[in-house]
Design a protein around this motif. Structure first.
Motif, PDB file in Angstrom:
ATOM      1  N   THR A   1       0.841  -1.207   0.000  1.00  0.00           N
ATOM      2  CA  THR A   1       0.000   0.000   0.000  1.00  0.00           C
ATOM      3  C   THR A   1       0.871   1.250   0.000  1.00  0.00           C
ATOM      4  O   THR A   1       1.957   1.267   0.573  1.00  0.00           O
TER       5      THR A   1
ATOM      6  N   ASN B   1      -0.774   4.421   0.589  1.00  0.00           N
ATOM      7  CA  ASN B   1      -1.786   5.374   1.016  1.00  0.00           C
ATOM      8  C   ASN B   1      -1.146   6.603   1.656  1.00  0.00           C
ATOM      9  O   ASN B   1      -0.205   6.492   2.440  1.00  0.00           O
TER      10      ASN B   1
ATOM     11  N   ASP C   1      -2.383   2.899   6.973  1.00  0.00           N
ATOM     12  CA  ASP C   1      -2.876   1.538   6.781  1.00  0.00           C
ATOM     13  C   ASP C   1      -2.382   0.668   7.923  1.00  0.00           C
ATOM     14  O   ASP C   1      -1.179   0.607   8.186  1.00  0.00           O
TER      15      ASP C   1
ATOM     16  N   ARG D   1      -7.941   1.166   7.053  1.00  0.00           N
ATOM     17  CA  ARG D   1      -7.372   2.212   6.193  1.00  0.00           C
ATOM     18  C   ARG D   1      -7.934   3.578   6.565  1.00  0.00           C
ATOM     19  O   ARG D   1      -9.151   3.780   6.552  1.00  0.00           O
TER      20      ARG D   1
ATOM     21  N   GLU E   1      -8.673   7.200   5.554  1.00  0.00           N
ATOM     22  CA  GLU E   1      -8.867   7.895   4.293  1.00  0.00           C
ATOM     23  C   GLU E   1      -8.558   9.383   4.449  1.00  0.00           C
ATOM     24  O   GLU E   1      -9.328  10.112   5.078  1.00  0.00           O
TER      25      GLU E   1
ATOM     26  N   ARG F   1     -11.899   5.536   9.502  1.00  0.00           N
ATOM     27  CA  ARG F   1     -11.063   4.390   9.156  1.00  0.00           C
ATOM     28  C   ARG F   1     -11.972   3.355   8.514  1.00  0.00           C
ATOM     29  O   ARG F   1     -12.929   2.888   9.127  1.00  0.00           O
TER      30      ARG F   1
ATOM     31  N   GLY G   1     -10.170  -1.898   3.856  1.00  0.00           N
ATOM     32  CA  GLY G   1      -9.638  -2.048   2.512  1.00  0.00           C
ATOM     33  C   GLY G   1      -9.396  -3.513   2.197  1.00  0.00           C
ATOM     34  O   GLY G   1      -9.010  -4.295   3.070  1.00  0.00           O
TER      35      GLY G   1
ATOM     36  N   LEU H   1     -13.248  -0.797  -0.997  1.00  0.00           N
ATOM     37  CA  LEU H   1     -13.096   0.070   0.166  1.00  0.00           C
ATOM     38  C   LEU H   1     -14.488   0.254   0.756  1.00  0.00           C
ATOM     39  O   LEU H   1     -15.382   0.772   0.085  1.00  0.00           O
TER      40      LEU H   1
ATOM     41  N   ASP I   1       2.419   1.779   6.403  1.00  0.00           N
ATOM     42  CA  ASP I   1       2.088   1.146   5.136  1.00  0.00           C
ATOM     43  C   ASP I   1       2.154  -0.366   5.320  1.00  0.00           C
ATOM     44  O   ASP I   1       2.723  -0.867   6.292  1.00  0.00           O
TER      45      ASP I   1
END
Length: 350
Positions: free
Chosen positions: A46, A48, A52, A66, A68, A76, A79, A91, A343
């Motif tokens: 990931t 992001n 994560d 996850r 966002e 949260r 994912g 998601l 991550d």
């Protein structure tokens, strides 16, 4: 919501379609390089810009929590990724695609052994609040995690008189029984005004998801981290027996028999998983006494050979999960960009 006894959670059914004795330890050598294992098998999953966490998986699917960054409600979400990495498959967020006036955090998602259901911790509170005002342990269809079959809300009144208000580190003992560390949770503010939660574990419990009843897992006292052992028992490390200097790894049998002390590991066990019958730990230790630096790496505990072996040179690991039936480890690692989040990575062992 109906009232239940002192050792049951309040159980809210939302039908979608219808926790001693010690044996003598053996001695483990210090961490050694593990020849065939190398960073060549390490792959980032990931990227992001948020955070994560809590990776787990089964079969050909990985699920995780996850954050966002684009959502103003700071939700949260859950994912879903292919087990080998790639494009995000799904998601799922509490408020759907649009932000609202609540911060919803879906944490510690775990797929059931039969791959039909998903369990996770659900927390919610007002946006900008000091912490969640609602907590529940949810079981839902794997294909529809936002449509729970069961939501167990409330807390855990424990036999020793303590009350646990939060659950973490979920696993499935079998298709009908969840295991969870239960304890107390506080919200803290880190440097840079970043808020995070501090979870203090009390004990490990087994929960019957059909009835809502729970029992402490036999022999597992004051566990900070644990993993399900091959015999149905538990490998665990107590909170008061882990430090940068050493951690004591124990085994509790499934029938409540004597607890076995496996040995002392040379560092702080941050997390623990079961890789094809072998304990694998995230070990946090002092890597340079002169520079006072600390690193968290992956180590395999070889119970037959009596030693603990370092896996490559991967560092900054926070959580670990062994994909059942494979030699693959999912890692939650601190961001390599110096940011205060994580991550996900995949470590493939030969």
């Amino acid at each position: 919501m109906r009232r239940v006894g002192p050792r049951r959670w309040s159980l809210l059914l939302l039908l979608t379609v219808a926790a001693c004795d010690h044996s003598e330890p053996f001695k483990l050598a210090g961490p050694e390089p593990l020849g065939p294992y190398s960073d060549a098998s390490l792959r980032q999953l990931t990227f992001n810009r948020g955070d994560d966490r809590d990776p787990s998986g089964r079969g050909d699917l990985v699920v995780f929590s996850r954050l966002e960054p684009e959502r103003s409600d700071q939700d949260r979400c859950l994912g879903f990724l292919p087990a080998q990495g790639g494009t995000l498959l799904r998601l799922v967020c509490a408020g759907g695609p649009w932000p609202d006036d609540r911060t919803d955090a879906w944490l510690n998602p775990i797929i059931s052994p039969d791959e039909t259901r998903l369990a996770y911790v659900r927390q919610a509170g007002p946006v900008g609040g000091l912490g969640p005002s609602e907590r529940a342990l949810v079981v839902a269809p794997l294909g529809a995690p936002a449509e729970p079959e069961i939501a167990m809300a409330g807390g855990f009144p424990l036999p020793d008189g303590r009350f646990a208000d939060a659950a973490r580190r979920l696993t499935w003992r079998d298709d009908q029984t969840l295991r969870a560390l239960v304890g107390a949770e506080l919200v803290v503010t880190l440097p840079g005004a970043v808020r995070d939660t501090v979870f203090t574990p009390f004990t490990l419990v087994d929960l019957d998801v059909a009835s809502g009843t729970f029992e402490p897992a036999p022999g597992v006292t004051a566990a900070a981290v644990y993993a399900n052992a091959p015999d149905g028992g538990v490998w665990f490390v107590r909170e008061d027996e882990r430090s940068l200097a050493e951690s004591v790894l124990r085994h509790a049998s499934p029938d409540g028999g004597p607890v076995t002390v496996l040995d002392t590991l040379p560092g702080e066990v941050v997390d623990l998983t079961n890789l094809e019958g072998q304990p694998v730990v995230v070990l946090r230790l002092i890597s340079s006494a002169e520079l006072l630096t600390v690193e968290s790496g992956v180590h395999i505990v070889d119970l037959e050979a009596g030693r603990v072996e370092r896996v490559g040179s991967v560092v900054d690991v926070r959580r670990i999960w062994a994909m059942p039936g494979t030699r693959h480890l999912l890692l939650e690692r601190r961001s390599q960009l110096g940011l205060p989040w994580s991550d996900l990575w995949l470590l493939e062992l030969p």
